[in-house]
Scaffold this active site. Structure first.
Site, PDB file in Angstrom:
ATOM      1  N   HIS A   1      -6.762  -9.857  -3.930  1.00  9.42           N
ATOM      2  CA  HIS A   1      -5.730  -8.838  -3.693  1.00  9.42           C
ATOM      3  C   HIS A   1      -4.645  -8.863  -4.776  1.00  9.42           C
ATOM      4  O   HIS A   1      -3.470  -8.617  -4.495  1.00  9.42           O
ATOM      5  CB  HIS A   1      -5.094  -9.030  -2.306  1.00  9.42           C
ATOM      6  CG  HIS A   1      -5.980  -8.580  -1.188  1.00  9.42           C
ATOM      7  ND1 HIS A   1      -6.078  -7.279  -0.780  1.00  9.42           N
ATOM      8  CD2 HIS A   1      -6.835  -9.268  -0.394  1.00  9.42           C
ATOM      9  CE1 HIS A   1      -6.944  -7.168   0.217  1.00  9.42           C
ATOM     10  NE2 HIS A   1      -7.436  -8.366   0.471  1.00  9.42           N
TER      11      HIS A   1
ATOM     12  N   GLU B   1      -2.465   1.140   4.466  1.00  9.34           N
ATOM     13  CA  GLU B   1      -3.261   2.102   3.675  1.00  9.34           C
ATOM     14  C   GLU B   1      -3.051   3.524   4.176  1.00  9.34           C
ATOM     15  O   GLU B   1      -2.973   4.471   3.394  1.00  9.34           O
ATOM     16  CB  GLU B   1      -4.756   1.766   3.779  1.00  9.34           C
ATOM     17  CG  GLU B   1      -5.188   0.521   3.035  1.00  9.34           C
ATOM     18  CD  GLU B   1      -5.136  -0.729   3.906  1.00  9.34           C
ATOM     19  OE1 GLU B   1      -4.416  -0.721   4.934  1.00  9.34           O
ATOM     20  OE2 GLU B   1      -5.799  -1.728   3.553  1.00  9.34           O
TER      21      GLU B   1
ATOM     22  N   ARG C   1       0.840  -1.198   0.000  1.00 14.31           N
ATOM     23  CA  ARG C   1       0.000   0.000   0.000  1.00 14.31           C
ATOM     24  C   ARG C   1       0.876   1.250   0.000  1.00 14.31           C
ATOM     25  O   ARG C   1       0.575   2.230  -0.660  1.00 14.31           O
ATOM     26  CB  ARG C   1      -0.915  -0.013   1.223  1.00 14.31           C
ATOM     27  CG  ARG C   1      -2.226  -0.731   1.016  1.00 14.31           C
ATOM     28  CD  ARG C   1      -2.064  -2.130   0.436  1.00 14.31           C
ATOM     29  NE  ARG C   1      -3.329  -2.823   0.250  1.00 14.31           N
ATOM     30  CZ  ARG C   1      -3.896  -3.604   1.163  1.00 14.31           C
ATOM     31  NH1 ARG C   1      -3.287  -3.843   2.322  1.00 14.31           N
ATOM     32  NH2 ARG C   1      -5.042  -4.185   0.907  1.00 14.31           N
TER      33      ARG C   1
ATOM     34  N   GLU D   1     -10.037 -12.275   1.709  1.00 16.09           N
ATOM     35  CA  GLU D   1     -10.919 -11.317   1.041  1.00 16.09           C
ATOM     36  C   GLU D   1     -10.957 -11.495  -0.482  1.00 16.09           C
ATOM     37  O   GLU D   1     -10.822 -10.520  -1.222  1.00 16.09           O
ATOM     38  CB  GLU D   1     -10.480  -9.890   1.391  1.00 16.09           C
ATOM     39  CG  GLU D   1     -10.557  -9.628   2.884  1.00 16.09           C
ATOM     40  CD  GLU D   1     -10.044  -8.256   3.288  1.00 16.09           C
ATOM     41  OE1 GLU D   1     -10.671  -7.619   4.126  1.00 16.09           O
ATOM     42  OE2 GLU D   1      -8.988  -7.827   2.764  1.00 16.09           O
TER      43      GLU D   1
ATOM     44  N   ASP E   1       0.018  -6.819  -3.346  1.00 16.55           N
ATOM     45  CA  ASP E   1      -1.386  -6.503  -3.092  1.00 16.55           C
ATOM     46  C   ASP E   1      -1.894  -5.712  -4.286  1.00 16.55           C
ATOM     47  O   ASP E   1      -1.157  -5.512  -5.266  1.00 16.55           O
ATOM     48  CB  ASP E   1      -1.560  -5.737  -1.767  1.00 16.55           C
ATOM     49  CG  ASP E   1      -2.870  -6.109  -1.086  1.00 16.55           C
ATOM     50  OD1 ASP E   1      -3.922  -5.930  -1.713  1.00 16.55           O
ATOM     51  OD2 ASP E   1      -2.846  -6.586   0.066  1.00 16.55           O
TER      52      ASP E   1
HETATM   53  C1  ACM Z   1      -6.626  -9.057   6.267  1.00 15.66           C
HETATM   54  O1  ACM Z   1      -6.679  -8.201   7.159  1.00 15.66           O
HETATM   55  N1  ACM Z   1      -7.252  -8.864   5.125  1.00 15.66           N
HETATM   56  C2  ACM Z   1      -5.894 -10.291   6.456  1.00 15.66           C
END
Ligand code: ACM
Ligand code: ZN
Length: 612
Positions: free
Chosen positions: A267, A476, A163, A332, A192
């Site tokens: 990701h 982030e 990030r 995710e 990512d």
């Molecule tokens: C995560 O916080 N997406 C592992």
């Protein structure tokens, strides 16, 4: 007779005064047992250090550098054991100490360190460094016997460098500092949506394109618009394979295993931007995400080319990282495309899978085969438990609300506890209005310290699957080195103690004193630590009839004084000391600060208005 008894009694008394046991130094993490003795060892340029011959190459430069930077002392570091009569430090290799266990016996004439392996010696050396005191013109170590061993073998830190890219110098600095608190795993989140950070020789686009994104500096993370194909991409960076080797070697000397993370199948926007044919629908241009949401970021699970590509990537990764683990992410994963993709749906049919969750298991299990073929163990975030799970994997249990800290050990998975509410140090550490921009939740220093990684609900057998814990620095909101460090320290000291020290020995009062002592150490190492532990938390209840507010002030530290004002002046050491709830008229502004007994303001001033 009476006079003789008196004489003996007074001699005993005098003796006790002369030979009172030493005050025990502050340690982070607190060792298992510290027994103070009398007297001191004097550390000087005459001190000789003997280390096992096999460790001389690694320990000599490390000890030289540290003694020089910490104490401006050049000690002699020699291999083997040629004992002079006094003033030496002897690292003695013994059999039978478990893993990182060590003993440290300090007497006026010598320091004896006993351990079975390099890790034990390195840990002992960190304890020794913390025990060195400046006594007028010389450095001394109080005599004592320390017996120590870690509670957990896995004591980790994760740095997200996707990030916001961080230089290898920054990464090495953190490894150096954290290893001095016995953190022994560095989980490197290298890929990512917002950037691919590791050179892969076979696929140069991953860094030529995937490491760079369009500039959205100054726009808050979640409001950033996607990049267009024509825009220049100037934000980013990556590590060459030579950089990686340098970091891995630097870490090895500091007893730190580096665990690379290549986050798939979700990701993966930076990967897809570099090789669009690896997603389900290669119909439009893909760009590295600039921040915010990154739709269409999953690799296609129905395309065999994806697995061949990842096999090549993991071949290079496995060669670069000599440690036992490779982390494959697995968190995710947005499965919207999988639902529509003919190849993904065909894969589901061919393998008799029950929907996209089981397709994820298929993907992860296939990656697990690739990882094990490279003689590594696979780690994944707890999402990989869904569907059919991922037999053979090690789990990082982060989604507190899903209770993976119970499910993973109960499923027989080795588990690393990364509870979102206790170890995500990317969360704020004080009230939102008083902290730099970050996610909404708060993990104060005392919350971090209070973490118990082993759930009480587990059976004794299930508890054996808990390998340890790790702090996660999702980046982030961490654009600068200073902000990164501000979020890590001193909370990483809390995690170091959670991971190393037996729960019965944890003590908040002792720990917060040790933190204050370590602020000096961090300052000396140019670390931009936070003093949010000194924040005063204010709250009030307003009486609707009298229009008076009952004001309550609180702080997580002990031994200091909260001082406050209600007349719009900034509190000073002379302001009213808070000693319980007080009443103010509605509309008044309360200002409060924490002062030490010497009258110095410790943190920031908290300001709030008592109003409906
Ligand atoms: C995560 O916080 N997406 C592992
Ligand atoms: Zn697909």
């Amino acid at each position: 007779m009476k006079t003789r008894m008196l004489l003996i009694a007074s001699l005993l008394c005098f003796g006790t005064m002369l030979y009172a046991a030493n005050k025990v130094p502050t340690f982070v993490p607190q060792p298992e047992s510290v027994v103070a003795k009398t007297g001191h060892f004097v550390l000087s340029k005459k001190t000789k250090v003997f280390v096992p011959q096999a460790y001389l190459k690694d320990l000599r430069p490390y000890i030289h550098t540290k003694f020089q930077s910490d104490y401006d002392l050049k000690v002699q570091v020699l291999g083997g054991h040629r004992t002079p009569s006094s003033n030496y430090i002897f690292f003695e290799k013994v059999k039978g100490n478990k893993d990182e266990a060590y003993t440290l016996d300090i007497s006026p004439e010598r320091v004896l360190i006993q351990a079975t392996n390099y890790a034990g010696f390195f840990d002992a050396l960190q304890t020794l460094r913390q025990a060195i005191e400046r006594d007028q013109e010389q450095y001394t170590i109080p005599c004592m016997v320390i017996k120590d061993a870690p509670r957990f073998a896995f004591r980790g830190i994760m740095l997200d460098v996707s990030r916001h890219f961080q230089t290898k110098e920054f990464v090495k600095k953190q490894i150096d500092i954290l290893s001095s608190y016995k953190i022994n795993k560095f989980h490197w989140h290298l890929t990512d949506d917002q950037g691919w950070r590791i050179e892969i020789k076979k696929y140069p686009n991953l860094t030529a394109k995937g490491a760079w994104r369009a500039d959205r500096t100054g726009i808050t993370w979640w409001q950033r618009t996607a990049a267009t194909a024509g825009e220049s991409k100037v934000i980013g960076g990556y590590y060459t394979q030579e950089d990686i080797k340098e970091v891995v070697e630097f870490a090895r000397i500091r007893n730190v295993e580096v665990i690379p993370e290549i986050d798939v199948p979700g990701h993966s926007k930076a990967l897809i931007a570099s090789y669009p044919e690896l997603t389900c629908f290669d119909t439009h241009d893909f760009e590295v995400a600039t921040g915010g949401k990154a739709p269409n970021n999953a690799l296609c699970a129905g395309n065999d080319t994806v697995f061949d590509f990842l096999d090549d990537v993991f071949t290079e990764v496995a060669r670069l990282f000599p440690g036992q683990y490779i982390h494959i992410g697995g968190d995710e994963c947005n499965k919207t495309n999988w639902k529509k993709c003919p190849k993904c749906q065909q894969r589901i049919k061919d393998n008799d899978l029950n929907g996209e969750e089981e397709l994820q298991s298929y993907f992860v299990q296939r990656i697990n085969k690739i990882i094990t073929s490279k003689h590594k163990k696979m780690i994944g975030w707890d999402e990989i438990l869904s569907g059919k799970g991922a037999k053979g994997a090690t789990i990082m249990a982060w989604r507190a609300w899903q209770k993976p800290d119970l499910a993973a050990p109960r499923g027989g998975y080795p588990t690393i506890m990364t509870n979102f509410h206790h170890t995500y140090f990317c969360q704020l550490q004080g009230p939102k209005s008083m902290e730099p921009e970050g996610p909404g939740a708060t993990i104060s220093l005392s919350t971090a310290y209070s973490y118990e990684p082993v759930p009480a609900e587990l059976t004794a057998q299930e508890k054996t699957y808990v390998l340890g814990t790790e702090a996660c620095m999702w980046a982030e909101f961490l654009p600068s080195e200073a902000h990164y460090e501000y979020m890590m320290y001193p909370r990483m000291l809390a995690l170091a103690e959670v991971a190393w020290t037996q729960p019965a020995l944890k003590n908040w009062d002792r720990f917060q004193e040790a933190v204050v002592h370590n602020f000096d150490v961090l300052k000396k190492n140019h670390v931009a630590y936070s003093t949010s532990m000194y924040t005063v938390y204010g709250s009030f209840a307003l009486d609707e009839l009298t229009f008076e507010g009952q004001v309550y002030l609180n702080t997580e530290t002990t031994g200091n004084i909260i001082r406050y004002t209600t007349d719009n002046t900034v509190p000073t050491a002379q302001s009213e000391a808070y000693d319980g709830v007080f009443i103010v008229k509605s509309g008044r502004t309360v200002q409060a600060g924490l002062f030490n007994p010497q009258g110095e303001l410790l943190g920031k001033i908290t300001v709030f208005k008592v109003i409906k």
